[in-house]
Design a protein around this motif. Sequence first.
Motif, PDB file in Angstrom:
ATOM      1  N   GLY A 401       0.780  -1.242   0.000  1.00 57.54           N
ATOM      2  CA  GLY A 401       0.000   0.000   0.000  1.00 57.54           C
ATOM      3  C   GLY A 401       0.807   1.285   0.000  1.00 57.54           C
ATOM      4  N   LEU A 402       2.096   1.214   0.339  1.00 56.78           N
ATOM      5  CA  LEU A 402       2.849   2.443   0.621  1.00 56.78           C
ATOM      6  C   LEU A 402       2.980   3.360  -0.594  1.00 56.78           C
ATOM      7  N   VAL A 403       3.347   2.804  -1.741  1.00 55.90           N
ATOM      8  CA  VAL A 403       3.569   3.652  -2.920  1.00 55.90           C
ATOM      9  C   VAL A 403       2.291   4.390  -3.295  1.00 55.90           C
ATOM     10  N   GLY A 404       1.159   3.720  -3.136  1.00 53.77           N
ATOM     11  CA  GLY A 404      -0.131   4.338  -3.447  1.00 53.77           C
ATOM     12  C   GLY A 404      -0.399   5.591  -2.632  1.00 53.77           C
ATOM     13  N   MET A 405       0.198   5.686  -1.434  1.00 51.50           N
ATOM     14  CA  MET A 405       0.022   6.882  -0.608  1.00 51.50           C
ATOM     15  C   MET A 405       0.600   8.121  -1.296  1.00 51.50           C
ATOM     16  N   PHE A 406       1.556   7.905  -2.210  1.00 47.26           N
ATOM     17  CA  PHE A 406       2.197   9.034  -2.894  1.00 47.26           C
ATOM     18  C   PHE A 406       1.584   9.316  -4.251  1.00 47.26           C
ATOM     19  N   ASP A 407       0.893   8.341  -4.806  1.00 42.60           N
ATOM     20  CA  ASP A 407       0.361   8.528  -6.145  1.00 42.60           C
ATOM     21  C   ASP A 407      -0.912   9.354  -6.075  1.00 42.60           C
ATOM     22  N   PRO A 408      -0.978  10.418  -6.900  1.00 38.93           N
ATOM     23  CA  PRO A 408      -2.165  11.294  -6.849  1.00 38.93           C
ATOM     24  C   PRO A 408      -3.451  10.508  -7.097  1.00 38.93           C
ATOM     25  N   LYS A 409      -3.359   9.440  -7.915  1.00 39.05           N
ATOM     26  CA  LYS A 409      -4.556   8.647  -8.178  1.00 39.05           C
ATOM     27  C   LYS A 409      -4.611   7.387  -7.317  1.00 39.05           C
ATOM     28  N   GLY A 410      -3.687   7.289  -6.373  1.00 38.73           N
ATOM     29  CA  GLY A 410      -3.709   6.172  -5.450  1.00 38.73           C
ATOM     30  C   GLY A 410      -3.367   4.828  -6.075  1.00 38.73           C
ATOM     31  N   ARG A 411      -2.747   4.845  -7.278  1.00 41.67           N
ATOM     32  CA  ARG A 411      -2.375   3.583  -7.920  1.00 41.67           C
ATOM     33  C   ARG A 411      -1.386   2.817  -7.044  1.00 41.67           C
TER      34      ARG A 411
ATOM     35  N   LYS B  42      -2.284  23.967  -5.790  1.00 38.80           N
ATOM     36  CA  LYS B  42      -3.417  23.140  -6.176  1.00 38.80           C
ATOM     37  C   LYS B  42      -3.578  21.950  -5.226  1.00 38.80           C
ATOM     38  N   ALA B  43      -2.428  21.410  -4.826  1.00 41.88           N
ATOM     39  CA  ALA B  43      -2.476  20.264  -3.913  1.00 41.88           C
ATOM     40  C   ALA B  43      -3.074  20.668  -2.573  1.00 41.88           C
ATOM     41  N   SER B  44      -2.683  21.873  -2.095  1.00 44.14           N
ATOM     42  CA  SER B  44      -3.176  22.297  -0.780  1.00 44.14           C
ATOM     43  C   SER B  44      -4.685  22.497  -0.826  1.00 44.14           C
ATOM     44  N   LEU B  45      -5.200  22.831  -2.005  1.00 45.64           N
ATOM     45  CA  LEU B  45      -6.642  22.938  -2.183  1.00 45.64           C
ATOM     46  C   LEU B  45      -7.272  21.553  -2.076  1.00 45.64           C
ATOM     47  N   GLY B  46      -6.583  20.577  -2.694  1.00 48.12           N
ATOM     48  CA  GLY B  46      -7.076  19.196  -2.683  1.00 48.12           C
ATOM     49  C   GLY B  46      -7.235  18.642  -1.280  1.00 48.12           C
ATOM     50  N   GLU B  47      -6.363  19.089  -0.373  1.00 49.79           N
ATOM     51  CA  GLU B  47      -6.400  18.580   1.000  1.00 49.79           C
ATOM     52  C   GLU B  47      -7.757  18.766   1.646  1.00 49.79           C
ATOM     53  N   GLY B  48      -8.401  19.844   1.280  1.00 51.46           N
ATOM     54  CA  GLY B  48      -9.702  20.138   1.842  1.00 51.46           C
ATOM     55  C   GLY B  48     -10.731  19.052   1.525  1.00 51.46           C
ATOM     56  N   ASP B  49     -10.476  18.307   0.448  1.00 47.54           N
ATOM     57  CA  ASP B  49     -11.417  17.259   0.055  1.00 47.54           C
ATOM     58  C   ASP B  49     -11.196  15.974   0.845  1.00 47.54           C
ATOM     59  N   GLY B  50     -10.325  16.042   1.841  1.00 47.32           N
ATOM     60  CA  GLY B  50     -10.129  14.869   2.692  1.00 47.32           C
ATOM     61  C   GLY B  50      -9.002  13.984   2.197  1.00 47.32           C
ATOM     62  N   LYS B  51      -8.644  14.115   0.922  1.00 47.73           N
ATOM     63  CA  LYS B  51      -7.592  13.254   0.384  1.00 47.73           C
ATOM     64  C   LYS B  51      -6.296  14.048   0.367  1.00 47.73           C
ATOM     65  N   HIS B  52      -5.263  13.517   1.044  1.00 43.26           N
ATOM     66  CA  HIS B  52      -4.018  14.272   1.116  1.00 43.26           C
ATOM     67  C   HIS B  52      -3.240  14.132  -0.177  1.00 43.26           C
ATOM     68  N   GLN B  53      -2.799  15.240  -0.727  1.00 45.21           N
ATOM     69  CA  GLN B  53      -2.033  15.207  -1.970  1.00 45.21           C
ATOM     70  C   GLN B  53      -0.623  15.727  -1.713  1.00 45.21           C
ATOM     71  N   PHE B  54       0.350  15.043  -2.258  1.00 40.02           N
ATOM     72  CA  PHE B  54       1.734  15.467  -2.091  1.00 40.02           C
ATOM     73  C   PHE B  54       2.235  16.150  -3.340  1.00 40.02           C
ATOM     74  N   VAL B  55       3.149  17.091  -3.151  1.00 40.56           N
ATOM     75  CA  VAL B  55       3.904  17.575  -4.284  1.00 40.56           C
ATOM     76  C   VAL B  55       5.049  16.604  -4.451  1.00 40.56           C
ATOM     77  N   LEU B  56       5.034  15.902  -5.573  1.00 42.87           N
ATOM     78  CA  LEU B  56       6.049  14.882  -5.772  1.00 42.87           C
ATOM     79  C   LEU B  56       7.281  15.505  -6.379  1.00 42.87           C
ATOM     80  N   LYS B  57       8.190  15.958  -5.551  1.00 45.40           N
ATOM     81  CA  LYS B  57       9.452  16.497  -6.061  1.00 45.40           C
ATOM     82  C   LYS B  57      10.539  16.323  -5.007  1.00 45.40           C
ATOM     83  N   THR B  58      11.780  16.434  -5.470  1.00 46.27           N
ATOM     84  CA  THR B  58      12.884  16.462  -4.518  1.00 46.27           C
ATOM     85  C   THR B  58      13.129  17.919  -4.143  1.00 46.27           C
ATOM     86  N   ALA B  59      13.869  18.129  -3.069  1.00 46.66           N
ATOM     87  CA  ALA B  59      14.156  19.485  -2.614  1.00 46.66           C
ATOM     88  C   ALA B  59      14.904  20.255  -3.700  1.00 46.66           C
TER      89      ALA B  59
END
Lengths: 541, 541
Positions: A401-411, B42-59
């Motif tokens: 399940g872990l990778v899905g936590m990072f995928d925007p679509k939960g794949r 955009k991701a921070s907006l998504g958080e409001g929908d209950g689903k946490h979204q990450f910005v997938l990037k390195t520092a």
Amino acid sequence: MEDKAQIQEAIKTQGEVVRKLKSEKASQEQINEEVAKLLQLKASLGEGDGKHQFVLKTAKGTRDYNPKQMAIRERVFNTIVGSFKRHGAETIDTPVFELKETLTGKYGEDSKLIYDLKDQGGELLSLRYDLTVPFARYLAMNKITNIKRYHIAKVYRRDNPAMTRGRYREFYQCDFDIAGQYDAMIPDAECLKIVYEILSELDLGEFRIKVCLVSSVTVRDKKLWCHVCNHVCYSQVNDRRILDGMFAVCGVPDDKFRSICSTVDKLDKLPWEDVRKEMVNEKGLSEASADQIGEYVSMQGGMDLAERLLKDQKLSQSKDACDGLSDIKLLFTYLQIFQVTDKVVFDLSLARGLDYYTGIIYEAVLTQAGVSLVSAEGQNGAPPEESVNVGSVAGGGRYDGLVGMFDPKGRKVPCVGVSIGIERIFSIMEQKAEASAEKVRTTEVQILVASAQKNLLEEKLKLVTELWKAGIKAEVMYKKNPKLLSQLQYCEETGIPLVAILGEQELKDGVVKLRAVATREELDISRSDLIGEIRKRTSEA
Amino acid sequence: MEDKAQIQEAIKTQGEVVRKLKSEKASQEQINEEVAKLLQLKASLGEGDGKHQFVLKTAKGTRDYNPKQMAIRERVFNTIVGSFKRHGAETIDTPVFELKETLTGKYGEDSKLIYDLKDQGGELLSLRYDLTVPFARYLAMNKITNIKRYHIAKVYRRDNPAMTRGRYREFYQCDFDIAGQYDAMIPDAECLKIVYEILSELDLGEFRIKVCLVSSVTVRDKKLWCHVCNHVCYSQVNDRRILDGMFAVCGVPDDKFRSICSTVDKLDKLPWEDVRKEMVNEKGLSEASADQIGEYVSMQGGMDLAERLLKDQKLSQSKDACDGLSDIKLLFTYLQIFQVTDKVVFDLSLARGLDYYTGIIYEAVLTQAGVSLVSAEGQNGAPPEESVNVGSVAGGGRYDGLVGMFDPKGRKVPCVGVSIGIERIFSIMEQKAEASAEKVRTTEVQILVASAQKNLLEEKLKLVTELWKAGIKAEVMYKKNPKLLSQLQYCEETGIPLVAILGEQELKDGVVKLRAVATREELDISRSDLIGEIRKRTSEA
């Protein structure tokens, strides 16, 4: 800067702290810590005199690796990486820090152990806490659905260090993982094969690999304690198919599963009688149920146990348990082919798990009496029961399940992996090296080019240039006219096996006097034969 | 959390920023940076929908290494470490962070580029800025007066990243140093020999090693810029024996030394005529003095130049210059024996230095036209004159004072070392790999165990177990019944040279069909001969 008198007062107080600790025979670590504070105070006083004084130490919970430790580390890495490569693994690397939010929500309670970077403008950053979350971030970010990779790198935890026991704030993790949608238990079995290979090749003594569907974490100070990485680890059990099935058929009411599970947890510290008492007296379980659980959790075996349990009248009524047991049976089919079943045990008593594990879980334990870390723990006042698990040197499992936590679509990307407890292995190898007569070499130099007379520096440099050109690892001393004795002593100290001695006569004759350091035997050899002879004599190096 | 409407407003504004940059054809890097901010909003907006979204990037300023990059990195490291070991070096490692005060006062102006850790209670810590200061701390702390060590590790600088030009906030340094009180120029010459060996073996094209008594730093944005590590570096010139002697005999007044020196600095950006004009018109130097300096700084050569300058009527009047020139002469004596003088140039025009250097200093430059980083710089709007030095790939020198800064009693440990500009080398190697037809392999797998028919998984696992046992790097696909075509495709994609194909008939006959992927040739080979045949065919791997 503070007032001088204030600092002097603080120095006095701190001096008393140190004296008190010494008189109380506190741990050397604690004393060192307080002495460091004292020195820091004294140094800050020194600054006032115009001359800047440093406290010469590394940060708390960290250490330098000296050349000897590095030589051992390299040997261990070569064995481990050799096995990973034999199994076709690639490797990746990720930055030492991640965006703070990448780590947020992954470690539960332990988030407070994460090192944050100071906000100096720009992004909020944290040092990585393990290699698994960066791996999952990497897969999701690059939309990778298949990879077999290893990653060896340092991770950081603001934990209470216990350096004599091999627990640091900066320490290595050494992870091997297979990500991808595959047929059941094939990659899982290969992970166990790799653990088997590595522990055999490292020659750490007898070991056993315990397999179950939940994992190897103990409650210590009300926190879950991972015996593999030797740190506080993730919390909560996630998948417990066999365990849940077992509880169900033993008549544990649904609402008591979690509570009874935490009692079973204590089996590695308490005898069964005490665990049973807690179940019955405190948790209100019936005596019959408790006795049935007692029968199951004492079971250990291999393929045979899985088969027997599948036919077990009670257990076979639970679909969960049957699914889990069938998986174990399939796993053991592959493990038999891989020729590792002499060390792998299916163990029902390990009833704990990390947050992200979702299937098979394993732990490798050194079983030989006298694993040196056991006594080290004892000496430092750790409760004796901890030594039960102290030999854990590898662990891992499936986490789908872990990778899905990072995928925007939960794949989801199914993963199974293993982490080698490399800091423990270093400690064991260092102690073994310490105890053995064999000297750990910190270089691989095959020969020293030396001279018996003065004014031969240029001739020596000519010869060493020839040797380097042929790929021979060779040294010459950086003095114009070193004594022959000091050149020979240098070889003894550093373990260089051969010396090529030049003198006026040798130069005239076109030969070199080749001396074996161990036997002191010398023979004259022509310059043209020298390189071949060195290769022949040091071919095992 | 902020108000949703506020965030939506910010998203709108940020969207315009991105569109504007695109229409202005801003650098891709800058656009990516702003797009990342947009996605974050955009991701921070998504958080409001209950689903946490990450910005997938390195520092910012960091990157992951994918398996292909790691394979190239490993190849480069093997070559470099091979040379270090051939010369008898040990290795050490130090923690990624140091006490903040250990770094204080070592980097002048650039201290603001140091990453500090957040104060979470306990010591104040900073990420290491280079490997030299931790090395000096290690020597002083352990009272080591003799060591020849290398250290390859990542360092951290809060610099303005320019990743397309190979400039990162997290990047490797690769240092080799010899510490100890030795006879003049012997270790110094060995450092140059090592640079020569490494650059030759890496096959990066033609190169030149410039030697002088001061170093390779350019003023950019009023900061000193190191072309080797591609970052802002230490400031101020320390030892300038030849240069100072030269200024003296050319009639430069004492109080103008520093000012004239900084004008000479500009020689790699400006033609001599402009430098001369500045000396005369702005700095008030006599025309005669300026012309004499002009003669000297145009000089390049080897042993011959040092000898000629020692006899130079004017220069020989300066004791400083004579001492320096004698050292250069001695150095070239050893370099001749080491057979490296075809690439080493004594160059009087390099008149700059790092804070801690106190003697000989050198810099290795790739000279082949079309070093790809040159064009990369040009594309990104860097001033064209920067490309002059862009091929710098190694640098170093003598620093006899640094360790003493850490010793409470100020005891000096003389040091000489070299730093290989490994990030630049990675970039060049990656671009070479990209340009060449040769596929970079990310694993070393020699053979895939495959099947032509169904239901042969267990037979394949048996065979792969035999191969692993013999030390063969082998894989099998994690599917019960993969198609033969997909197994062969896997080999093509990953560069596996051999396939062992099992079928019912082969099993009956006790043979394996061995297929060479490149030629598609197949032959039946008995199981007992298989391992020998695989070794023979992949012996170069």
